[in-house]
Design an enzyme around this catalytic site. Structure first.
Site, PDB file in Angstrom:
ATOM      1  N   ARG A 187       0.820  -1.208   0.000  1.00 24.53           N
ATOM      2  CA  ARG A 187       0.000   0.000   0.000  1.00 24.53           C
ATOM      3  C   ARG A 187       0.857   1.263   0.000  1.00 24.53           C
ATOM      4  O   ARG A 187       0.477   2.275  -0.561  1.00 24.53           O
ATOM      5  CB  ARG A 187      -0.932  -0.025   1.225  1.00 24.53           C
ATOM      6  CG  ARG A 187      -1.859   1.168   1.340  1.00 24.53           C
ATOM      7  CD  ARG A 187      -2.848   1.027   2.497  1.00 24.53           C
ATOM      8  NE  ARG A 187      -3.812  -0.034   2.248  1.00 24.53           N
ATOM      9  CZ  ARG A 187      -3.850  -1.187   2.904  1.00 24.53           C
ATOM     10  NH1 ARG A 187      -2.977  -1.457   3.846  1.00 24.53           N
ATOM     11  NH2 ARG A 187      -4.759  -2.079   2.621  1.00 24.53           N
ATOM     12  N   TYR A 188       2.011   1.213   0.659  1.00 23.51           N
ATOM     13  CA  TYR A 188       2.899   2.368   0.777  1.00 23.51           C
ATOM     14  C   TYR A 188       4.223   2.057   0.088  1.00 23.51           C
ATOM     15  O   TYR A 188       4.687   0.917   0.093  1.00 23.51           O
ATOM     16  CB  TYR A 188       3.151   2.716   2.244  1.00 23.51           C
ATOM     17  CG  TYR A 188       1.902   3.018   3.028  1.00 23.51           C
ATOM     18  CD1 TYR A 188       1.253   4.232   2.891  1.00 23.51           C
ATOM     19  CD2 TYR A 188       1.372   2.079   3.899  1.00 23.51           C
ATOM     20  CE1 TYR A 188       0.113   4.525   3.611  1.00 23.51           C
ATOM     21  CE2 TYR A 188       0.225   2.355   4.630  1.00 23.51           C
ATOM     22  CZ  TYR A 188      -0.403   3.572   4.482  1.00 23.51           C
ATOM     23  OH  TYR A 188      -1.541   3.848   5.201  1.00 23.51           O
ATOM     24  N   CYS A 242      -5.147 -17.370  13.826  1.00 26.08           N
ATOM     25  CA  CYS A 242      -5.035 -16.481  14.979  1.00 26.08           C
ATOM     26  C   CYS A 242      -5.303 -17.258  16.265  1.00 26.08           C
ATOM     27  O   CYS A 242      -5.985 -18.286  16.242  1.00 26.08           O
ATOM     28  CB  CYS A 242      -6.046 -15.339  14.878  1.00 26.08           C
ATOM     29  SG  CYS A 242      -5.856 -14.278  13.432  1.00 26.08           S
ATOM     30  N   ARG A 254       7.107   0.274   2.382  1.00 21.98           N
ATOM     31  CA  ARG A 254       6.847  -0.867   3.249  1.00 21.98           C
ATOM     32  C   ARG A 254       5.825  -1.792   2.623  1.00 21.98           C
ATOM     33  O   ARG A 254       5.070  -1.394   1.729  1.00 21.98           O
ATOM     34  CB  ARG A 254       6.415  -0.405   4.630  1.00 21.98           C
ATOM     35  CG  ARG A 254       5.000   0.121   4.743  1.00 21.98           C
ATOM     36  CD  ARG A 254       4.870   1.200   5.803  1.00 21.98           C
ATOM     37  NE  ARG A 254       5.253   2.498   5.252  1.00 21.98           N
ATOM     38  CZ  ARG A 254       4.642   3.638   5.569  1.00 21.98           C
ATOM     39  NH1 ARG A 254       3.684   3.655   6.463  1.00 21.98           N
ATOM     40  NH2 ARG A 254       5.015   4.763   5.011  1.00 21.98           N
ATOM     41  N   CYS A 302     -11.346 -12.057  16.264  1.00 21.73           N
ATOM     42  CA  CYS A 302     -12.087 -10.861  16.659  1.00 21.73           C
ATOM     43  C   CYS A 302     -13.339 -10.742  15.804  1.00 21.73           C
ATOM     44  O   CYS A 302     -13.281 -10.866  14.581  1.00 21.73           O
ATOM     45  CB  CYS A 302     -11.212  -9.622  16.495  1.00 21.73           C
ATOM     46  SG  CYS A 302      -9.662  -9.679  17.403  1.00 21.73           S
ATOM     47  N   CYS A 361     -12.979  -8.059  12.988  1.00 25.19           N
ATOM     48  CA  CYS A 361     -11.775  -8.103  12.159  1.00 25.19           C
ATOM     49  C   CYS A 361     -12.067  -7.729  10.711  1.00 25.19           C
ATOM     50  O   CYS A 361     -13.046  -8.200  10.123  1.00 25.19           O
ATOM     51  CB  CYS A 361     -11.173  -9.506  12.220  1.00 25.19           C
ATOM     52  SG  CYS A 361      -9.717  -9.743  11.174  1.00 25.19           S
ATOM     53  N   ASP A 412      -8.357   4.174   8.518  1.00 24.32           N
ATOM     54  CA  ASP A 412      -7.826   3.534   7.320  1.00 24.32           C
ATOM     55  C   ASP A 412      -8.877   3.746   6.238  1.00 24.32           C
ATOM     56  O   ASP A 412      -9.938   3.127   6.258  1.00 24.32           O
ATOM     57  CB  ASP A 412      -7.582   2.041   7.570  1.00 24.32           C
ATOM     58  CG  ASP A 412      -6.463   1.493   6.711  1.00 24.32           C
ATOM     59  OD1 ASP A 412      -6.245   2.058   5.625  1.00 24.32           O
ATOM     60  OD2 ASP A 412      -5.830   0.498   7.103  1.00 24.32           O
ATOM     61  N   ARG A 453     -10.288  -8.672   8.259  1.00 26.25           N
ATOM     62  CA  ARG A 453      -9.949  -9.823   7.414  1.00 26.25           C
ATOM     63  C   ARG A 453     -10.752 -11.052   7.822  1.00 26.25           C
ATOM     64  O   ARG A 453     -10.344 -12.179   7.583  1.00 26.25           O
ATOM     65  CB  ARG A 453      -8.446 -10.134   7.519  1.00 26.25           C
ATOM     66  CG  ARG A 453      -7.543  -9.049   6.981  1.00 26.25           C
ATOM     67  CD  ARG A 453      -6.087  -9.516   6.876  1.00 26.25           C
ATOM     68  NE  ARG A 453      -5.247  -8.435   6.404  1.00 26.25           N
ATOM     69  CZ  ARG A 453      -4.257  -7.888   7.113  1.00 26.25           C
ATOM     70  NH1 ARG A 453      -3.976  -8.341   8.324  1.00 26.25           N
ATOM     71  NH2 ARG A 453      -3.538  -6.900   6.620  1.00 26.25           N
ATOM     72  N   LYS A 491      -3.874   5.253   5.854  1.00 28.92           N
ATOM     73  CA  LYS A 491      -4.325   5.753   7.147  1.00 28.92           C
ATOM     74  C   LYS A 491      -4.109   7.260   7.248  1.00 28.92           C
ATOM     75  O   LYS A 491      -3.101   7.781   6.774  1.00 28.92           O
ATOM     76  CB  LYS A 491      -3.555   5.068   8.283  1.00 28.92           C
ATOM     77  CG  LYS A 491      -3.780   3.579   8.407  1.00 28.92           C
ATOM     78  CD  LYS A 491      -3.008   3.041   9.597  1.00 28.92           C
ATOM     79  CE  LYS A 491      -3.142   1.533   9.697  1.00 28.92           C
ATOM     80  NZ  LYS A 491      -2.417   0.836   8.608  1.00 28.92           N
ATOM     81  N   ASP A 508     -12.923  -0.502  10.967  1.00 27.85           N
ATOM     82  CA  ASP A 508     -13.015  -0.727   9.525  1.00 27.85           C
ATOM     83  C   ASP A 508     -14.388  -1.324   9.198  1.00 27.85           C
ATOM     84  O   ASP A 508     -14.889  -2.178   9.927  1.00 27.85           O
ATOM     85  CB  ASP A 508     -11.915  -1.692   9.063  1.00 27.85           C
ATOM     86  CG  ASP A 508     -10.527  -1.105   9.242  1.00 27.85           C
ATOM     87  OD1 ASP A 508     -10.311   0.032   8.802  1.00 27.85           O
ATOM     88  OD2 ASP A 508      -9.661  -1.788   9.828  1.00 27.85           O
TER      89      ASP A 508
END
Length: 355
Positions: free
Chosen positions: A95-96, A108, A99, A112, A115, A314, A117, A321, A277
């Site tokens: 995205r950047y 996981c 990085r 959550c 989440c 985001d 994802r 972000k 999100d």
């Protein structure tokens, strides 16, 4: 609710039947929860199970599935932050410019309910095989503008020490990568995994290693979790904290204060407080941005600057972000607010425009 005293509380709960047996879901909701389970995984590890006082408390809300997850609000998206659209090869999100994310697995310690994802993660998939991992690493090798790699997923600390060590050694051999960051819930959700072998795997000679731990409520900082964080800090690894602003979990000044104080007391610098999100079926957790800004303003002057995170959005669609404030400066009026809300006039040169 059925009693939670009889079933074992030393297991990870994964099914609607187990939730009902432990008194965390109503028998009448079994059919709806079975439909939720078709799309979204559940895992409540013993560390979190012992913290749940009732299904709608700040711990239970984060991990117990709800029939409400079957409802998708008009503003929600299947890929809310553009991970899929920005994935040049499996396991990489770019995205950047400087990085990239590396997602070696999608497993996981817990799942959550908010989440972004959530449709991808689960106990049965997402582990990059040897060929896919090599292709992802080769992509990183060939993009020399990449200076930082963020290991995420899933949770990278669910990897075996051997597998994690292999990935980190391969990254360490890429000359243009100077920083490695790992995002994880393991230190607080499954602290028993923070072993000497895992810590050995995380030690880097050339690159800077950072660990970002996800926590949303001060009660997540159990004695075993605090001990795991101490083991990490003793290895010289800086620890940051990130959280999501969640209705019913931390949507009050006192709850955020407790959370951020717990972070600082455990040598964890609050890093990001995320605006939720818009993932499918998560609207019950939504807190408006105006309310989030008010909550952050309520903390100013109440907690040390060490406990002050950046409140971020985001931008849906993968646009990155941005900080959300709150704001204290009114340029046109040449005034600034102090933490109590009282306004003060600024004198030049602070308000001087031009050179």
């Amino acid at each position: 609710m059925p009693s939670r005293s009889s079933p074992s509380r030393n297991e990870t709960l994964r099914t609607p039947g187990a939730l009902i047996e432990h008194g965390l879901a109503r028998p009448d909701d079994r059919a709806a929860l079975e439909r939720v389970a078709q799309d979204y995984a559940t895992a409540i590890p013993p560390t979190f199970l012992h913290l749940i006082e009732r299904p709608d408390d700040p711990i239970g809300l984060q991990v117990i599935p709800s029939p409400d997850e079957l409802e998708m609000a008009p503003y929600e998206r299947e890929d809310p932050i553009g991970d899929d659209a920005l994935s040049p090869v499996p396991g990489i999100v770019h995205r950047y410019a400087d990085r990239a994310l590396l997602k070696p697995l999608l497993i996981c310690p817990l799942y959550c309910r908010f989440c972004f994802r959530r449709e991808h993660v689960g106990p049965d998939g997402g582990l990059l095989d040897e060929a896919a991992l090599e292709r992802a690493l080769e992509w990183l090798r060939s993009h020399e503008a990449i200076r930082e790699v963020i290991l995420t997923g899933g949770d990278p600390l669910m990897l075996s020490p051997r597998r994690l060590g292999y990935i980190l050694r391969e990254l360490e051999n890429i000359e243009h990568i100077t920083t490695v960051r790992i995002h994880s819930r393991v230190p607080l959700a499954a602290p028993e995994r923070i072993t000497d072998d895992l810590m050995d795997a995380m030690e880097l000679e050339r690159q800077a290693m950072w660990l970002v731990v996800h926590a949303n409520h001060e009660r997540e900082f159990t004695e075993t979790g605090r001990a795991a964080l101490r083991r990490i800090v003793r290895r010289g690894i800086p620890v940051l904290g990130q959280s999501v602003l969640l209705r019913g979990v931390n949507d009050s000044v006192s709850a955020l204060e407790g959370l951020f104080r717990a972070m600082v007391e455990n040598r964890m610098k609050p890093y990001y407080l995320h605006q939720l999100d818009p993932a499918p079926g998560t609207s019950r957790f939504y807190v408006p941005i105006t309310e989030g800004r008010r909550l952050l303003a309520g903390l100013r002057g109440r907690v040390t600057g060490l406990a002050w995170p950046t409140y971020v959005l985001d931008i849906p669609g993968g646009h990155g972000k941005v900080p959300l404030g709150p704001d204290y400066l009114e340029t046109e009026k040449r005034t600034v607010s102090d933490p109590s809300g009282k306004r003060h006039t600024l004198l030049p040169p602070d308000t001087h425009s031009g050179n």
